[in-house]
Design a protein around this motif. Structure first.
Motif, PDB file in Angstrom:
ATOM      1  N   SER A  54       0.843  -1.202   0.000  1.00 54.42           N
ATOM      2  CA  SER A  54       0.000   0.000   0.000  1.00 54.42           C
ATOM      3  C   SER A  54       0.883   1.258   0.000  1.00 54.42           C
ATOM      4  O   SER A  54       2.009   1.243   0.489  1.00 54.42           O
ATOM      5  CB  SER A  54      -0.925   0.003   1.219  1.00 54.42           C
ATOM      6  OG  SER A  54      -0.168  -0.056   2.410  1.00 54.42           O
ATOM      7  N   LEU A 111      -3.411   7.102   3.614  1.00 56.08           N
ATOM      8  CA  LEU A 111      -3.354   6.077   2.583  1.00 56.08           C
ATOM      9  C   LEU A 111      -3.718   6.656   1.218  1.00 56.08           C
ATOM     10  O   LEU A 111      -4.691   7.395   1.093  1.00 56.08           O
ATOM     11  CB  LEU A 111      -4.337   4.953   2.916  1.00 56.08           C
ATOM     12  CG  LEU A 111      -4.433   3.858   1.850  1.00 56.08           C
ATOM     13  CD1 LEU A 111      -3.456   2.741   2.119  1.00 56.08           C
ATOM     14  CD2 LEU A 111      -5.839   3.338   1.722  1.00 56.08           C
ATOM     15  N   ARG A 167      -4.536   1.344  -2.126  1.00 54.47           N
ATOM     16  CA  ARG A 167      -4.656   0.123  -1.348  1.00 54.47           C
ATOM     17  C   ARG A 167      -3.587  -0.891  -1.761  1.00 54.47           C
ATOM     18  O   ARG A 167      -3.002  -0.781  -2.844  1.00 54.47           O
ATOM     19  CB  ARG A 167      -6.028  -0.528  -1.586  1.00 54.47           C
ATOM     20  CG  ARG A 167      -7.181   0.276  -1.046  1.00 54.47           C
ATOM     21  CD  ARG A 167      -8.474  -0.564  -1.100  1.00 54.47           C
ATOM     22  NE  ARG A 167      -9.616   0.231  -0.724  1.00 54.47           N
ATOM     23  CZ  ARG A 167     -10.505   0.714  -1.602  1.00 54.47           C
ATOM     24  NH1 ARG A 167     -10.369   0.469  -2.899  1.00 54.47           N
ATOM     25  NH2 ARG A 167     -11.525   1.420  -1.169  1.00 54.47           N
ATOM     26  N   VAL A 182      -8.393   4.802  -3.684  1.00 57.17           N
ATOM     27  CA  VAL A 182      -9.329   5.284  -2.670  1.00 57.17           C
ATOM     28  C   VAL A 182      -9.770   6.705  -3.077  1.00 57.17           C
ATOM     29  O   VAL A 182      -9.336   7.241  -4.094  1.00 57.17           O
ATOM     30  CB  VAL A 182      -8.695   5.290  -1.257  1.00 57.17           C
ATOM     31  CG1 VAL A 182      -8.485   3.882  -0.781  1.00 57.17           C
ATOM     32  CG2 VAL A 182      -7.410   6.070  -1.223  1.00 57.17           C
TER      33      VAL A 182
END
Length: 606
Positions: free
Chosen positions: A315, A329, A332, A338
RNA sequence: GACCCUAUAGCUCAACUGGAUAGAGCAACUGCCUUCUAAGCAGUAGGUUGCAGGUUCGAUUCCUGCUAGGGUCACCA
């Protein structure tokens, strides 16, 4: 105020002359005189007292005399405590009105050569629009108008969230219960039709989760019920199936895509109808299904530049702890994107489409953190447009019971609310019986105009940053500080102007200069008219249509008073009659312009 | 727990970015339609600006600390 600017050098000169002191212009503050005192413009003398050993009264008087003798526009003055109140000559006010009447595009600034993109609406395609969207949409649309008036070239865009688990939920429920029905066979508006299946999914999912929870309690009697409830929620067959569908969608499964396209097209038909009713439109629509993959290249770039880092599981993250934020983040472990990944890519795409100096995102304040991070990352990546990103973070619309939640059915539906307002407008107008000679189409157009005026004003008059309360029990007012009041004022002026034209009244602006005396009500109006361009500028600087809303209300209020207390056609003095007609015409013009900035139409009769 | 908002009249909102006696609307009460649209105008009443300090000529506004409410800190968007 322009007169204030003329006076500033004279004040500087005063201190140089009388005290051999050099005062910087920033120390000189003028403000408009409060209503309860005599005068038009006030100089605050307190700041000078440290440098000059005088009482506030004596210094104020000295400055007043100096200004009076140097400027013919200043007719007289008075001093109260540390406040020097200056009164302008009536001649100056008359001249002010004539000059603004001569300006073609009063309150519209020439092009500044800058481009700005405004993103708003941004709905999900699994349910219809609600009151929260309305605040967003009216804000974005009004802001776009305001920026245009400030000389920007504006691009209005809508970023539709047309993919994701929430869409699959509607799709799944439709697959299971839809029986091939369509909006057309059922007569239900497309977005509502799809929204119904979303609700259905939530209901079924809730039931299934509860059953699963009961089973788990029997199987694992020693386990903490909360843990089991979480487990049940995660493992509900409905949710698993929806996730499975999302995977099929991402793999490009033809039948899944087909269903997705069909259902989204129903939603778009519904949205279009609502936008049309609202009187808003977009220059361009982005779809997340087309942009959600774009961010991956940006992630690669950030990794190459060493701004991002990869964890053991693959990630990708950015460490913002040195900025006082967290690690975030960006991609992923399985390589899928995301929310922020898409936004990074979309930002680049927007700039490629329309190289803008400013990019405004009209998005609720629950996403403050997200946009802080987005802007920061783009700055770190060295994007030229990053500094121009502005998140117009508006407050939520709350109900007396708290936040609106679509899952719990506590939302105020946009279509319903508009319809309800139209109904009230219809009923109220009929009671008053002022437009009995209108044909049906004219009357219905008026009801729409009033209903939307009331709604837009209601949502725009509040400072966008603040949350606001809507009580469904009380309908939105048509009296007092409302959109309808502004429209009513405009209609009254329009009636005056119709009559003037019918009576063949004509005059040239030049002749009005011969007038010598004005009434207080007239001065107040001219003063407000004169402020308009500044308020337009301020609204853009603050990103706040509420500035225009409260201005429009002040203006309408001043006119209503003028209208009630002074007569126009019964005024014996011809010159004065002409002046009042011109004042009415200019008020109507500015009021119409201000309403236009809010996206509200101004009726000729009502 | 950390961070970010918010708190003003009974209710919904303002307050020109530090200025005068904190203003509007709704609700209540009082006047004003034989005269340009009464969806209006004028007036009465309603406030310790959440609490306690501080900064200064001056604070609803700036700073600190409390209290209350909301939000965010998701491999949701």
């Amino acid at each position: 105020m322009n007169v204030a600017q003329v006076l500033v050098p004279t004040v500087v000169q005063f201190f140089a002359d009388k005290y051999s002191l050099s005062i910087s212009e920033s120390e000189i503050t003028f403000q408009t005189t409060r209503k309860e005192f005599e005068g038009d413009l006030t100089l605050i003398v307190f700041p000078f007292l440290k440098k000059v050993k005088e009482t506030p009264e004596a210094l104020g008087k000295a400055i007043g005399e100096y200004l009076c003798s140097h400027h013919a526009q200043i007719a007289k003055f008075n001093v109260i405590k540390g406040f020097l109140n200056l009164s302008f000559s009536h001649r100056l006010w008359i001249e002010t009105l004539i000059q603004l009447a001569q300006q073609e595009n009063y309150g519209v600034f020439p092009s500044n050569g800058e481009k700005v993109m405004v993103e708003y609406a941004s709905p999900n395609t699994n349910k219809p629009l609600h009151l929260g969207h309305m605040r967003n949409i009216f804000l974005g649309d009004s802001l776009a108008n305001i920026l245009k008036a400030n000389g920007y070239q504006v691009m209005k865009v809508n970023l539709v969230n047309d993919r994701g688990i929430h869409i699959c939920k509607s799709m799944l429920a439709y697959q299971k219960f839809g029986k091939g029905e369509t909006p057309h066979t059922t007569g239900i508006k497309g977005d509502h039709f799809v929204g119904n299946y979303y609700v259905l999914f939530e209901q079924e999912n809730k039931k299934a989760t509860a059953e699963l929870f009961e089973q788990y309690k029997n199987i694992f009697p020693d386990e903490n019920p909360e843990t089991l409830a979480e487990k049940a929620a995660k493992e509900s067959p409905w949710l698993l199936e929806a996730q499975q569908m999302l995977r099929k969608w991402e793999e490009g499964d033809p039948s899944t895509l087909q269903l997705w396209r069909t259902m989204n097209s129903w939603v778009y038909e519904g949205f279009e109808a609502t936008y049309r009713k609202m009187g808003v439109e977009f220059d361009k629509t982005y779809y997340e299904s087309q942009t959600y993959l774009l961010g991956k290249a940006v992630v690669e770039e950030g990794l190459a530049k060493g701004i991002f880092f990869k964890k053991e599981d693959g990630s990708v993250w950015i460490d913002l702890t040195s900025e006082g934020l967290d690690q975030k983040l960006l991609l992923r472990a399985d390589g899928t994107s995301v929310y922020i990944t898409q936004d990074l890519g979309t930002a680049d795409m927007k700039y490629a489409d329309f190289p803008m100096q400013k990019s405004i995102y009209v998005v609720g304040n629950e996403q403050d953190y997200h946009f802080k991070v987005l802007k920061l990352i783009l700055q770190k990546l060295g994007r030229s447009y990053a500094d121009g990103i502005f998140h117009l973070s508006y407050g939520m619309v709350e109900l007396p019971s708290g936040k609106m939640k679509s899952r719990e059915g506590t939302v105020v539906d946009a279509d319903d609310l508009i319809e309800e307002m139209v109904q009230i407008a219809r009923q109220r107008t009929r009671e008053l019986g002022k437009i009995d000679d209108f044909d049906n189409a004219q009357a219905e157009a008026l009801y729409q105009m009033l209903a939307l005026g009331a709604l837009k004003y209601y949502l725009l008059r509040v400072d966008p940053r603040k949350k606001m309360l809507f009580n469904p029990e009380e309908s939105i007012d048509f009296q007092g500080d409302t959109g309808v009041y502004l429209q009513y004022t405009h209609a009254k002026i329009a009636a005056i102007l119709r009559r003037a034209s019918l009576e063949g009244i004509s005059y040239s602006l030049e002749t009005l200069r011969a007038l010598e005396q004005l009434s207080q009500q007239e001065i107040e109006l001219i003063e407000l008219l004169q402020f308009y361009p500044q308020r337009v500028k301020e609204a853009a600087q603050e990103y706040a249509p509420s500035v225009i809303a409260s201005y429009a209300y002040e203006l309408a209020k001043a006119y209503s008073r003028f209208y009630a207390e002074l007569s126009i056609f019964n005024e014996p003095d011809l010159l004065r009659r002409h002046f009042r007609i011109e004042l009415s015409a200019q008020t109507a013009r500015v009021l119409r312009a201000a309403l236009h900035l809010l996206g509200i139409q101004a009726p000729e009769r009502m």
